[in-house]
Structures are given as C-alpha cells and as structure tokens.
Enzyme design. Structure first.
Site, PDB file in Angstrom:
ATOM      1  N   TYR A 172       0.822  -1.214   0.000  1.00 40.83           N
ATOM      2  CA  TYR A 172       0.000   0.000   0.000  1.00 40.83           C
ATOM      3  C   TYR A 172       0.860   1.270   0.000  1.00 40.83           C
ATOM      4  O   TYR A 172       0.445   2.294  -0.537  1.00 40.83           O
ATOM      5  CB  TYR A 172      -1.004  -0.008   1.162  1.00 40.83           C
ATOM      6  CG  TYR A 172      -2.108  -1.007   0.912  1.00 40.83           C
ATOM      7  CD1 TYR A 172      -3.121  -0.725  -0.007  1.00 40.83           C
ATOM      8  CD2 TYR A 172      -2.116  -2.246   1.528  1.00 40.83           C
ATOM      9  CE1 TYR A 172      -4.115  -1.652  -0.285  1.00 40.83           C
ATOM     10  CE2 TYR A 172      -3.105  -3.184   1.260  1.00 40.83           C
ATOM     11  CZ  TYR A 172      -4.102  -2.878   0.349  1.00 40.83           C
ATOM     12  OH  TYR A 172      -5.074  -3.798   0.064  1.00 40.83           O
TER      13      TYR A 172
ATOM     14  N   VAL B  94      -9.799   3.045  -4.323  1.00 44.92           N
ATOM     15  CA  VAL B  94      -9.219   3.579  -3.095  1.00 44.92           C
ATOM     16  C   VAL B  94      -8.404   4.833  -3.392  1.00 44.92           C
ATOM     17  O   VAL B  94      -7.805   5.418  -2.494  1.00 44.92           O
ATOM     18  CB  VAL B  94      -8.370   2.497  -2.385  1.00 44.92           C
ATOM     19  CG1 VAL B  94      -9.276   1.355  -1.920  1.00 44.92           C
ATOM     20  CG2 VAL B  94      -7.264   1.938  -3.279  1.00 44.92           C
TER      21      VAL B  94
ATOM     22  N   HIS C 185     -14.567   0.814  -0.475  1.00 40.03           N
ATOM     23  CA  HIS C 185     -13.442  -0.047  -0.075  1.00 40.03           C
ATOM     24  C   HIS C 185     -12.309   0.699   0.614  1.00 40.03           C
ATOM     25  O   HIS C 185     -11.187   0.211   0.653  1.00 40.03           O
ATOM     26  CB  HIS C 185     -12.928  -0.804  -1.306  1.00 40.03           C
ATOM     27  CG  HIS C 185     -13.946  -1.733  -1.890  1.00 40.03           C
ATOM     28  ND1 HIS C 185     -13.927  -2.179  -3.186  1.00 40.03           N
ATOM     29  CD2 HIS C 185     -15.049  -2.309  -1.327  1.00 40.03           C
ATOM     30  CE1 HIS C 185     -14.968  -2.978  -3.397  1.00 40.03           C
ATOM     31  NE2 HIS C 185     -15.665  -3.056  -2.289  1.00 40.03           N
TER      32      HIS C 185
ATOM     33  N   THR D 171     -16.172  -1.335 -14.080  1.00 38.34           N
ATOM     34  CA  THR D 171     -16.093  -2.342 -13.015  1.00 38.34           C
ATOM     35  C   THR D 171     -16.539  -3.691 -13.551  1.00 38.34           C
ATOM     36  O   THR D 171     -17.508  -3.766 -14.314  1.00 38.34           O
ATOM     37  CB  THR D 171     -16.939  -1.968 -11.779  1.00 38.34           C
ATOM     38  OG1 THR D 171     -17.024  -3.108 -10.906  1.00 38.34           O
ATOM     39  CG2 THR D 171     -18.333  -1.482 -12.120  1.00 38.34           C
TER      40      THR D 171
END
Ligand code: NAD
Length: 229
Positions: free
Chosen positions: A54, A89, A105, A171
């Site tokens: 991340y 995100v 999310h 998506t």
C-alpha cells in the site's frame, strides 16, 4: 429540484490515469495475489509485505492525475445532484472536483488503528511497523480487505434507490456487496454501463451499454445529460 444521479465506479475509470485494474493484470494486483496483500490473513502472515504494497500504491497515486472521465462526472454537479459510489481507493474523483463521494473499499490517503476501524487519520506518506494510531495501536491502511465488512454500503444503497439516473463505469462487478448495488436501481431510472470490453452485462432492466473507454464514453454521456436539462 435537481434530478439525482448515482454513479458506481471501479478500477476502469482510473486506468487511463495510469493505475492498473485487476483484469489488466490477470487477477493479480500489481503482481501480487489478492489474498497476500488485501486480506486480514495476509496482514497476520506478513504485515510488512502489506504495508510495502500500500505504500507503493500511495506513492504512485501521488504521481498521477484525474482524467477526462473524473472531470466530466464533476461537471455533472452543475445541473444534477450527483453521488459517486466508488470501489476505488484512490482520490481522483475528489481531485477532479466531485463533492459527494462514497468510498466502499476505503481510501489510500487514510490510515487507521488495527484495533478500532473508527480511529482514522490522514495519511500522505509511508506507514511503517511501529507507527501508532491515536489509540496507541499499530496503524494499518484504511482499506476494506476481502472478507471484511463494507459499512459504507448502507450509505450507498439509498443513493442508488433514489437515483433518476444510474451510471456504472469500469467495473467487472464481481466484488460483493458492491456488485449487488445494481439491483437497487429503480425500474424507471435511466441506466448506462460504460466499459471498453465485452464485459458480462448485469441483469438490470433497460441498461444501455456504451462500449468505450471511460475518457470517451463518460465525456459523451455527460455532454448528453447536460444538454438534456
Ligand atoms: P476490475 O479490475 O475487476 O475491473 C475493471 C473493469 O474496468 C473491467 O470491466 C475492464 O473491462 C474495465 N476497464 C478497463 N479499462 C477501462 C477504461 N479505460 N475505461 C473504462 N473501463 C475500463 O475492477 P473492479 O471491478 O473495480 O474491482 C476491483 C477491486 O480492486 C475493487 O474492489 C478496488 O477496490 C480494487 N482496485 C482499486 C483500484 C483503484 O483504486 N484505482 C485499482 C485496482 C483495483
């Protein structure tokens, strides 16, 4: 009164900003198995790997910019009441000017306590082992990992139910509960799906398919919707 638009976005809308989708990478996320970097088990096995992953995503995010699709959605707010519900995100919707964004999310630019999901702090740099949240516990990315609850779904459902117009962009609709949102759209709502690939169409009545990349398809649709009012 302004008509209401709900927009459900996925990784595809940020692809042209330079952030890879899952599909591009054959079901891997930047060469990593999802269960290693985006699950509570992965965190327990190897928190350093998860933090590194991340931290890299966050560094990359700070170097990319919103694209035409993000900006076009922000322009819709001049004539409509718009809620963006994103599985992403990244913060590219906000940077483009959208003011109502629900992050199903989580958000890369926030971190939270491993012990308390409500103990959240802004985060614009790397998280290291030993970094503490205000409650004294280890910080972790403010990301909803696979297998974790998705509390923001409760805020997203009414936005889809109330919408006069519902737009799905980029998506694959395989991650639940996000994918289930399409079933809350009203029968009478005008509905579009924008994706450049032959994506499986969800079973939603009167859903129109614009087979285009987001920068092209969203721009076209937004121009049409702005001209309608
Ligand atoms: P996905 O990778 O499963 O599907 C991406 C979809 O975007 C596909 O249908 C693909 O055909 C489409 N696409 C590819 N290029 C496009 C373009 N230029 N314009 C429009 N559509 C395009 O992504 P998903 O359905 O969002 O699910 C993946 C999960 O991965 C989400 O939960 C999300 O949290 C996470 N993720 C987030 C990011 C991000 O924040 N930008 C990036 C990768 C993955």
């Amino acid at each position: 009164m302004k008509k209401k638009i709900a927009v459900l976005t996925g990784a595809g809308i940020s692809a042209e900003s330079g952030i890879k989708t899952f599909r591009d990478s054959g079901g891997l996320w930047e060469e990593h198995r999802i269960e290693d970097v985006a699950s509570p088990e992965g965190w327990r096995r190897n928190p350093q790997l998860v933090l590194d992953f991340y931290n890299q995503r966050r560094r990359q995010l700070l170097q990319v910019a919103p694209n035409r699709a993000h900006y076009a959605l922000a322009e819709l707010e001049s004539k409509y009441s718009v809620t963006i519900i994103t599985q992403n995100v990244d913060d590219l919707h906000e940077r483009a000017g959208s003011t109502q964004v629900i992050h199903l999310h989580g958000e890369l630019l926030k971190a939270r306590s491993v012990l308390n999901e409500h103990c959240i702090v802004p985060c614009h740099s790397d998280i290291k082992l030993g970094d503490k949240a205000p409650d004294g516990a280890q910080l972790r990315p403010h990301i909803v990992w696979f297998g974790e609850a998705v509390p923001e779904i409760e805020n997203a459902i009414p936005k889809v139910r109330e919408a006069d117009i519902f737009i799905i962009i980029g998506t694959s609709l395989v991650v639940y509960p996000a994918a289930g949102l399409v079933n809350y759209a009203r029968y009478e709502a005008r509905k579009w799906l924008i994706d450049p690939n032959d994506t499986p169409m969800p079973l939603v009545p009167n859903l129109r398919f614009i087979q285009q990349k987001a920068t092209v398809g969203v721009d076209m649709l937004v121009k049409q919707l702005l001209a309608d009012v």
